[in-house]
Structures are given as structure tokens and as C-alpha cells.
Write a protein that holds these residues in place. Structure first.
Motif, PDB file in Angstrom:
ATOM      1  N   UNK A  89       0.813  -1.220   0.000  1.00 14.42           N
ATOM      2  CA  UNK A  89       0.000   0.000   0.000  1.00 14.42           C
ATOM      3  C   UNK A  89       0.846   1.269   0.000  1.00 14.42           C
ATOM      4  N   UNK A  90       2.132   1.129   0.241  1.00 15.23           N
ATOM      5  CA  UNK A  90       3.030   2.284   0.270  1.00 15.23           C
ATOM      6  C   UNK A  90       4.129   2.051  -0.766  1.00 15.23           C
ATOM      7  N   UNK A  91       3.965   2.615  -1.925  1.00 13.60           N
ATOM      8  CA  UNK A  91       4.982   2.501  -2.968  1.00 13.60           C
ATOM      9  C   UNK A  91       5.965   3.655  -2.807  1.00 13.60           C
ATOM     10  N   UNK A  92       7.207   3.332  -2.512  1.00  8.54           N
ATOM     11  CA  UNK A  92       8.255   4.345  -2.427  1.00  8.54           C
ATOM     12  C   UNK A  92       9.095   4.292  -3.698  1.00  8.54           C
ATOM     13  N   UNK A  93       9.979   5.243  -3.847  1.00 10.19           N
ATOM     14  CA  UNK A  93      10.814   5.283  -5.031  1.00 10.19           C
ATOM     15  C   UNK A  93      11.687   4.034  -5.111  1.00 10.19           C
ATOM     16  N   UNK A  94      12.097   3.474  -3.946  1.00  9.54           N
ATOM     17  CA  UNK A  94      12.948   2.289  -3.956  1.00  9.54           C
ATOM     18  C   UNK A  94      12.197   1.063  -4.445  1.00  9.54           C
ATOM     19  N   UNK A  95      10.988   0.848  -3.993  1.00 10.56           N
ATOM     20  CA  UNK A  95      10.223  -0.294  -4.482  1.00 10.56           C
ATOM     21  C   UNK A  95       9.951  -0.162  -5.979  1.00 10.56           C
ATOM     22  N   UNK A  96       9.742   1.055  -6.461  1.00  6.75           N
ATOM     23  CA  UNK A  96       9.516   1.257  -7.894  1.00  6.75           C
ATOM     24  C   UNK A  96      10.788   0.968  -8.688  1.00  6.75           C
ATOM     25  N   UNK A  97      11.934   1.408  -8.174  1.00  9.52           N
ATOM     26  CA  UNK A  97      13.200   1.192  -8.872  1.00  9.52           C
ATOM     27  C   UNK A  97      13.511  -0.289  -8.987  1.00  9.52           C
ATOM     28  N   UNK A  98      13.377  -1.025  -7.877  1.00  9.16           N
ATOM     29  CA  UNK A  98      13.676  -2.459  -7.901  1.00  9.16           C
ATOM     30  C   UNK A  98      12.714  -3.196  -8.833  1.00  9.16           C
ATOM     31  N   UNK A  99      11.450  -2.770  -8.854  1.00  5.25           N
ATOM     32  CA  UNK A  99      10.474  -3.414  -9.738  1.00  5.25           C
ATOM     33  C   UNK A  99      10.821  -3.182 -11.206  1.00  5.25           C
ATOM     34  N   UNK A 100      11.386  -2.005 -11.521  1.00  2.00           N
ATOM     35  CA  UNK A 100      11.696  -1.685 -12.911  1.00  2.00           C
ATOM     36  C   UNK A 100      13.077  -2.167 -13.345  1.00  2.00           C
ATOM     37  N   UNK A 101      13.914  -2.549 -12.385  1.00  2.00           N
ATOM     38  CA  UNK A 101      15.296  -2.906 -12.713  1.00  2.00           C
ATOM     39  C   UNK A 101      15.368  -4.101 -13.652  1.00  2.00           C
ATOM     40  N   UNK A 102      14.430  -5.021 -13.516  1.00  2.00           N
ATOM     41  CA  UNK A 102      14.443  -6.204 -14.374  1.00  2.00           C
ATOM     42  C   UNK A 102      13.669  -6.021 -15.659  1.00  2.00           C
ATOM     43  N   UNK A 103      13.170  -4.808 -15.924  1.00  2.27           N
ATOM     44  CA  UNK A 103      12.395  -4.547 -17.131  1.00  2.27           C
ATOM     45  C   UNK A 103      13.274  -4.414 -18.359  1.00  2.27           C
TER      46      UNK A 103
END
Length: 580
Positions: free
Chosen positions: A526-540
């Protein structure tokens, strides 16, 4: 008639004493309860007990399934190899760089770069390094096709190589500056100038004096930080997901995958895996302790053999090369992020993009607004709370305790360092269970507290030595002149310690920004921070989007570090010594 100065400042009023006692009380009992409940909340599910999912019978079935899992052996092996390689590499490199370069022009340049280097979150640096060393990365592009003959990216398993070499390189580059910062703080605890003068008078070169005399004095002050590096290297998740092996992944990543599985049996196996990881970390710390004792006994005779020539003498150019090489790689990793963030088309083997664009920055402004605000608010809340607790605890120690009581107090308060010495996945799942009982799961309060658990130890590490070395005679004089310990504290001590306090605040804030596992588990999505977004996109597949997000992650702590550097300069423009 002789005058004997007081060894301690005037006793504070009883009200002040009781007020200061609140701070260590809060820290000690809440940390003890949090870590204890977190470990218990992980151990019980590892034995099959998880009432929330209908598992109420104690059993060893999770452990049986864990040891049957085909990926376990490879995960444990890659975790141990990469973890120990990172810890040994960072320790040896920081020690050699200090011995060979301290006081040189190269060292002074590196000291000025410490703040920006430490401000870069691990995930952002990992993404930049992957863009640099990958088969289609910038380093290969610089020499292709003229020197390599590559018209297409080579088929290399880098990063995410099975042995974790990419992960080791990244974390060695990231943890070495941290250990150098710890060394710089520890130097305040010894008389460096006098020690160097004595060593030089005996005919030793400066590098030999630092290696044989000064480093052994610094190590006791560095031991805890080195143990924290060992624990972190063995349990890191975000960088392992970006740079680490995938078939199988490291054990921490595998445990997170099991915890995120909706099946109850997988979560129980995840708890067993987290407990196994805890055992690996504790065993590694004990092994490090034994290695320290063995190294002390083995090399003691070499330290006192009287030889004036060592291998360090001809290696001085090598030390400068290593130092400049590490800084160059770090700078290139950040530059490549900037290049990719403004890229529209960049084909291999072009060394620079064919077409440029602001499109991905424009698109990210609206998408990143909420995560950036949450990151900033959570970081400020956890760091401000941690700084107040840290100053309160240190003030209680320095003004109200006699030396023998202060030593005993520091031993009790060492419990705050437990989160640095334990794998996050080994107790955060249990903390999540505890917060669920209090209806604080997926709440801002619970998330700020989970960040505070990891921010507070770094605040103590960075501020403690400077705060304890503050000359008590200044406070004694200020208290006599003002008539109030509180006035002396607010008008004299805090302004004089403003620079280290702000630097500690910047370190704590950057630690909060980099938290991935606490945000993932306690935030419950429920709390998306910049770090969770970065890690999620790193494998894109789109490097341009990942680069923009990684730079956003870096900009927030970088801004705080810049404030920590320039605010004292602006406030004390007419007091040059207070700017240092």
C-alpha cells in the motif's frame, strides 16, 4: 594554592535527569521488544505455527521441505561466496587505501566525494553499474567494434552471473567508502599526529606506521561496522535482485519469493529459510571473530619485526590507481544513468545515443509524484525521530554518567545494533505479524517504525564518536555562565555539533530511502516508495525508464547531503572553524 578543574560538569537538576532517562528507556525496551517479537514471529512459522493461515500444529515439515528444495544448495553456496567476498574485499581494500593514500591529494579528493558516494542508494548504483558492465553496456561500447570486433552485444552472463561476481564488485565499491568513513570517525579516538611522529622517528615510512600501528588501534572501533557489512552482504535483497545470480538466486532473494507466495506452505518454508539465513549470518560473524583472533596471533610478530621495507612501499602507485579507478567506475555508473534517461534511440555499438529525448522525464513526473512524496515523508519522520532519540541517549551518557557507568550503559545500549547484525528477512516477517496484532500493519506509523529500526543504528554509528569526544569543559563553563544546563546545551553544544548532527541526519535519511524489505513487508503493497519502484523496474526491458527512476531515487538523499554540507557554512560564515 593550586586549582583542580572538575572532571565532570555540574550535576543536572533532577527533572532534567529524569527527562533524559526517557530516551534510553524508550530505545532499549522498544528495540528489545521489536527484535524479539520479530525473531519469534519468524521462528514459530518455521515450525509450522501460523494461526493466521490455519496452521496451529508445531511440525518440522517446513524444514523438511526446505532441505528438499532443489535450489537450496546453489542458493546457499552463492550467498556465502558473494557475501564473504564482499566483506573481505571491502575490508582489505579500505585498509590498503588508508595505509597507502591517507593524507595524499588523492585521498583528499576521495574524502570530498564520500558524501555523494554514500548518498547514492544501493539500487540506483546497481542499475548504473549493470548498464556499465553488461554485454551491451558502455564499457563494451567504448572499445567496439574497433578492439573487439563486436557488432552485436556478446553473449556474456554479466550481470547476474552464477558466481555473483557482478554483485561482489558492486557491493565492494559501495561498502568500501562506508568503512573509510568509519575509519575517519575512529581517527578522532586516537592521537594520529603523535603516533605518526613516533613511528617516523623510528625510521618507518608513513604507510608502514599506518599499517603496523594505527590500523590495529582503529580496528576495535571498526569491528561493529565490519560485522554489519558481513551481515548485510550475506542478506542483501535489492542489489541481489538486480545484479545477483538467478538460477538459483541467492538465499535472501529465494526467501522473499517464498514469503510472497500465496500458498501457506511456501510461507512456512520461507520462515525456515529465513531462520537458516540467520544461522548462516551468526555463524559467519563468529567465524569473523575467530579469524580476527587468528590474524592477531599470526601477524603480531610481523608488526614488530623491525623491518623498514615492506611490500607497501612499491605498491603506493597501485593504491592510488585503485582509489582513482574505484571513483572512476562510480562516476561512470552515474553518468550512464543520465545518458540513458535522456535517450530516445541508442543502438549497439554506438558510444553515445543516436537521438535524445526528454520524454521519459516528462512522463515520470506525474507517475512518480506519490512515491516521491511518501519516500520524503517516511524518511523525514523516521530520521527526525531517530535523531532526537540518538541525541537524548548520547546526552544522558555524556552528562549524567560516570566513566565506569557509561561503559556499562554502552554495553546495554548495543542492542540497537542488532538490526544491522541480523538479516532483515529473518525478523521483518515477524515484525509484520506483531504489527498485525496491534492493527498497525500497512499503516504509516508501522512503516515509519520499521524504517526507524534501521535508521537509528546508523545515527549512533555516525554521531556517537564525535558526540562523546566533545570537550566537557566547554559545557561546564557554559553551564556556569548561563545558570542552566538546557540553555548551555541549546546555545553552545548543539551549534558546535551542528555539522556532524546534520551529516548523521543525511546518512540516516539515505538509509531510510534505501529500505526495500521493510517497505515491501510492512507496507504490504500500500506504500509505494521510489525504492520499491526502482527495484520493480530494474528487471524490465526499458533502460530509459529504469534510469529515470534510479536518478530520482538518488536526487532525494543527494539534496539532504548538500544541505548538510552547506547549511553550517551559511550559518557560521564568520566562524570558519565551526564549518569543519
Amino acid at each position: 594554592m593550586t586549582f583542580t578543574p572538575q572532571k565532570r560538569p555540574l550535576k543536572s537538576p533532577t527533572g532534567i535527569s529524569k527527562f533524559l532517562l526517557v530516551f534510553p528507556g524508550i530505545v532499549f525496551f522498544t528495540f528489545l521488544a521489536t527484535v524479539g517479537a520479530g525473531l519469534l514471529g519468524t521462528w514459530l512459522p518455521s515450525l509450522g505455527y501460523l494461526p493466521a493461515m490455519g496452521k496451529t500444529a508445531l511440525t518440522l515439515h517446513p524444514w523438511t521441505e526446505l532441505f528438499k528444495h532443489p535450489a537450496l544448495g546453489g542458493a546457499v553456496r552463492s550467498t556465502l561466496i558473494s557475501g564473504w567476498g564482499i566483506a573481505l574485499g571491502a575490508f582489505l581494500l579500505s585498509g590498503l587505501l588508508f595505509a597507502m593514500n591517507y593524507g595524499s591529494r588523492t585521498w583528499r579528493v576521495m574524502e570530498k566525494m564520500l558524501a555523494p558516494i554514500l548518498s547514492v542508494p544501493h539500487a540506483a548504483f546497481a542499475i548504473g553499474l549493470s548498464f556499465l558492465i553488461s554485454p551491451g553496456g558502455w564499457l563494451v561500447r567504448m572499445v567496439s567494434p574497433e578492439l573487439t570486433g563486436f557488432d552485436l552485444p556478446p553473449d556474456w552472463v554479466i550481470p547476474k552471473d552464477p558466481h555473483g561476481i557482478s554483485l561482489m564488485i558492486a557491493l565492494i565499491l559501495k561498502e568500501t567508502p562506508f568503512l573509510i568513513l568509519v575509519m575517519a570517525g575512529a581517527l578522532q579516538q586516537i592521537d594520529y599526529s603523535a603516533t605518526m611522529a613516533v613511528g617516523r622517528s623510528l625510521g618507518y615510512r608513513p604507510a608502514q606506521v599506518r599499517l603496523k600501528i594505527i590500523l590495529p588501534q582503529l580496528f576495535p572501533h571498526m569491528r561493529l561496522s565490519l560485522y554489519a557489512v558481513i551481515a548485510y552482504s550475506l542478506s542483501v535483497v535489492d542489489m541481489s535482485m538486480i545484479l545477483g545470480p538467478t538460477t538459483p538466486p541467492t538465499l535472501p532473494v529465494l526467501v522473499v519469493q517464498w514469503f510472497n507466495d500465496p500458498m501457506p506452505d511456501a510461507r512456512l518454508m520461507g520462515a525456515a529459510g529465513a531462520t537458516l539465513l540467520l544461522g548462516m549470518v551468526l555463524g559467519s560473524l563468529f567465524l569473523a571473530y575467530l579469524l580476527e583472533k587468528a590474524a592477531t596471533a599470526l601477524f603480531k610478530w610481523r608488526m614488530a619485526n623491525g623491518k623498514r621495507e615492506t611490500l607497501l612501499s612499491p605498491m603506493a602507485p597501485v593504491g592510488r590507481t585503485l582509489l582513482m579507478g574505484g571513483m572512476t567506475v562510480f562516476i561512470l555508473a552515474m553518468v550512464i544513468l543520465v545518458l540513458w534517461s535522456f535517450t530516445w534511440r541508442w543502438q549497439f555499438p554506438d558510444i553515445l545515443p543516436e537521438r535524445w529525448s526528454f520524454r521519459f522525464w516528462e512522463k515520470s513526473i506525474h507517475a512518480l509524484g506519490p512515491p516521491m512524496v511518501k519516500t520524503l515523508l517516511i524518511g523525514l519522520a523516521s530520521t527526525i525521530a531517530g535523531l532526537v532519540l540518538t541525541i537524548g541517549c548520547l546526552e544522558y551518557e555524556s552528562t549524567l554518567l560516570e566513566p565506569h557507568a557509561a561503559n556499562r550503559y554502552k554495553k546495554y545500549m548495543s542492542i540497537i545494533y542488532l538490526p544491522l547484525l541480523l538479516p532483515q528477512v529473518a525478523f521483518i516477517f515477524g515484525v509484520q505479524m506483531m504489527l498485525t496484532w496491534f492493527h498497525l500493519d500497512a499503516s504509516a506509523t508501522g512503516l515509519v517504525w520499521s524504517h526507524l529500526i534501521f535508521v537509528l543504528p546508523y545515527l549512533f554509528l555516525t554521531l556517537g564518536s564525535t558526540y562523546r569526544s566533545f570537550d566537557r569543559r566547554i559545557m561546564t563553563t557554559a553551564t556556569l555562565l548561563s545558570g542552566s544546563p538546557m540553555k548551555a546545551f541549546l546555545k553552545v553544544k548543539l551549534p558546535m555539533l551542528l555539522r556532524p548532527i546534520l551529516f548523521s541526519f543525511a546518512v540516516g535519511f539515505s538509509v531510510s530511502v534505501a529500505q526495500y524489505i521493510p517497505t515491501l513487508f510492512i507496507g504490504a503493497g500500500r506504500f509505494s516508495t521510489i525504492t520499491t519502484e526502482v527495484v520493480a523496474l530494474a528487471g524490465g526491458s526499458d533502460r530509459r525508464v529504469a534510469a529515470v527512476y534510479a536518478l530520482y531515487q538518488q536526487l532525494i538523499p543527494m539534496g539532504i547531503y548538500l544541505l548538510a554540507i552547506f547549511v553550517p557554512k551559511l550559518m557560521f560564515m564568520n566562524r570558519k572553524l565551526m564549518q569543519r
